[in-house]
Design a protein around this motif. Structure first.
Motif, PDB file in Angstrom:
ATOM      1  N   ALA A 167     -21.089  25.772 -22.378  1.00  0.00           N
ATOM      2  CA  ALA A 167     -20.945  24.325 -22.549  1.00  0.00           C
ATOM      3  C   ALA A 167     -20.236  23.757 -21.331  1.00  0.00           C
ATOM      4  O   ALA A 167     -19.190  24.280 -20.920  1.00  0.00           O
ATOM      5  N   THR A 168     -20.796  22.704 -20.760  1.00  0.00           N
ATOM      6  CA  THR A 168     -20.223  22.104 -19.555  1.00  0.00           C
ATOM      7  C   THR A 168     -20.245  20.585 -19.660  1.00  0.00           C
ATOM      8  O   THR A 168     -21.268  19.993 -20.004  1.00  0.00           O
ATOM      9  N   THR A 169     -19.103  19.970 -19.371  1.00  0.00           N
ATOM     10  CA  THR A 169     -19.032  18.520 -19.251  1.00  0.00           C
ATOM     11  C   THR A 169     -18.097  18.192 -18.103  1.00  0.00           C
ATOM     12  O   THR A 169     -17.132  18.931 -17.839  1.00  0.00           O
ATOM     13  N   VAL A 170     -18.356  17.116 -17.391  1.00  0.00           N
ATOM     14  CA  VAL A 170     -17.524  16.756 -16.249  1.00  0.00           C
ATOM     15  C   VAL A 170     -16.258  16.035 -16.715  1.00  0.00           C
ATOM     16  O   VAL A 170     -15.143  16.470 -16.444  1.00  0.00           O
ATOM     17  N   SER A 171     -16.421  14.946 -17.462  1.00  0.00           N
ATOM     18  CA  SER A 171     -15.250  14.173 -17.868  1.00  0.00           C
ATOM     19  C   SER A 171     -15.059  14.112 -19.380  1.00  0.00           C
ATOM     20  O   SER A 171     -14.079  13.548 -19.853  1.00  0.00           O
ATOM     21  N   GLY A 172     -15.959  14.682 -20.148  1.00  0.00           N
ATOM     22  CA  GLY A 172     -15.837  14.655 -21.599  1.00  0.00           C
ATOM     23  C   GLY A 172     -14.950  15.772 -22.127  1.00  0.00           C
ATOM     24  O   GLY A 172     -14.619  16.721 -21.418  1.00  0.00           O
ATOM     25  N   SER A 173     -14.569  15.663 -23.390  1.00  0.00           N
ATOM     26  CA  SER A 173     -13.756  16.688 -24.030  1.00  0.00           C
ATOM     27  C   SER A 173     -14.642  17.739 -24.682  1.00  0.00           C
ATOM     28  O   SER A 173     -15.825  17.507 -24.946  1.00  0.00           O
ATOM     29  N   ILE A 174     -14.054  18.918 -24.939  1.00  0.00           N
ATOM     30  CA  ILE A 174     -14.759  20.010 -25.614  1.00  0.00           C
ATOM     31  C   ILE A 174     -13.899  20.487 -26.775  1.00  0.00           C
ATOM     32  O   ILE A 174     -12.705  20.762 -26.601  1.00  0.00           O
ATOM     33  N   ALA A 175     -14.507  20.600 -27.955  1.00  0.00           N
ATOM     34  CA  ALA A 175     -13.803  21.123 -29.132  1.00  0.00           C
ATOM     35  C   ALA A 175     -14.621  22.264 -29.716  1.00  0.00           C
ATOM     36  O   ALA A 175     -15.794  22.086 -30.053  1.00  0.00           O
ATOM     37  N   LEU A 176     -14.008  23.444 -29.829  1.00  0.00           N
ATOM     38  CA  LEU A 176     -14.625  24.576 -30.514  1.00  0.00           C
ATOM     39  C   LEU A 176     -13.974  24.701 -31.887  1.00  0.00           C
ATOM     40  O   LEU A 176     -12.775  24.961 -31.993  1.00  0.00           O
ATOM     41  N   LEU A 177     -14.775  24.500 -32.931  1.00  0.00           N
ATOM     42  CA  LEU A 177     -14.279  24.495 -34.298  1.00  0.00           C
ATOM     43  C   LEU A 177     -14.792  25.712 -35.044  1.00  0.00           C
ATOM     44  O   LEU A 177     -15.827  26.281 -34.696  1.00  0.00           O
TER      45      LEU A 177
END
Length: 294
Positions: A262-272
């Protein structure tokens, strides 16, 4: 087999005795509903069925050529569909409902229209300029390309490919072996069903947020990156690194037979983490105790 054509400018119902193995629908504004049905049931009812319950503007052209059924505007080709712009389109609208064999290959093009497609086992191809699409219980491969339309997929077990400029992806109770999604600014919510087969997840967005809920237990090699967003992680076996700027979640869950990138430049990442049993109350899961957020 001879070609048959109908020009439909008002409400109309059609039943097709001959087999339907491919369906192509292209509309501007309005709604498309496609339901996959057992062939034995369709044969009892006379064959594949089409109901056009509303038409505004130019007529729809219905064509049955061999085993291919097409419902479309004459000036709206499938090729180059995502680049179609016509000011006259604002004066068009149609509501189209179809029941076809579940194994039918489906192509749906939408400009400002919504679609619900359910129960299909064949390939499903969606192209949307605007307008949201809902997929329910599809077991064949799915390809969706949109400009700003959102896609919601529920209980889809076929491979999913999603590409959009600003549309969001919501993938609920998913059990496919592969999900690949690319977006510029769209958000992605991925919820994998428990006891599913190993899944390859590849999610990429520039400014969209990513939320991924994995079964517990799960088997996956994980690598999630954000250049400037926050990250949160509900798995003790995964490592969160990076204090300023770029942040990363890496590690292996279980046997590591699946893949999550998973890759995003300015967004957040949540692993639930999904509860071990779905009937277990959600608040019994000690998420807060092992969740790290940066």
């Amino acid at each position: 087999m001879a070609e048959s054509t109908w020009e439909v400018a008002e409400r109309k119902k059609l039943t097709f005795d001959d087999p339907v193995t491919a369906l192509n629908v292209r509309i501007v504004n309005g709604t498309v509903n496609v339901v996959g049905t057992d062939e034995a049931v369709l044969n009892e009812q006379g064959g594949a069925r089409l109901e056009i319950s509303h038409v505004e503007g130019p007529p729809l052209i219905v064509t049955k050529n061999g085993s291919t059924l097409t419902v479309a505007y004459e000036d709206l080709p499938w090729k180059g569909f995502l680049k179609w712009l016509d000011r006259k389109g604002r004066h068009r609208s149609a509501v189209v409902s179809l029941a076809v064999p579940a194994g039918t290959a489906v192509e749906v093009g939408l400009v400002g229209a919504g679609a619900v497609i359910s129960g299909m086992r064949g390939r499903t191809d969606i192209r949307g300029v605007t307008g949201d699409t809902t997929l329910v219980g599809l077991s064949g491969p799915v390809r969706a390309d949109t400009v700003s339309g959102n896609l919601e997929a529920q209980a889809v077990t076929g491979d999913l490919r999603f590409q959009s400029v600003s549309g969001d992806l919501t993938f609920i109770e998913g059990a496919g072996s592969s999900v690949r999604a690319d977006s510029v600014s769209g958000d992605m919510v991925i919820d994998l069903a428990p006891a599913g087969k190993p899944t390859e997840l590849e999610l990429t967005t520039v400014s969209g947020e990513l939320a991924i809920r994995l079964p517990h237990p799960t088997d996956a090699r994980v690598e999630a990156n954000t250049a400037s967003g926050t990250v949160s992680n509900a798995f003790k076996d995964l490592r969160v690194s990076g204090q300023w700027g770029a942040k990363k979640i890496t590690g292996t869950l279980g046997a590591g037979t699946g893949t999550l990138r998973a890759t995003t430049v300015s967004g957040s990442i949540a692993l639930l983490r999904r509860p071990p049993a779905e009937d277990e109350p959600h608040d019994t899961v000690p998420v807060a105790a092992d969740t790290k957020e940066l």
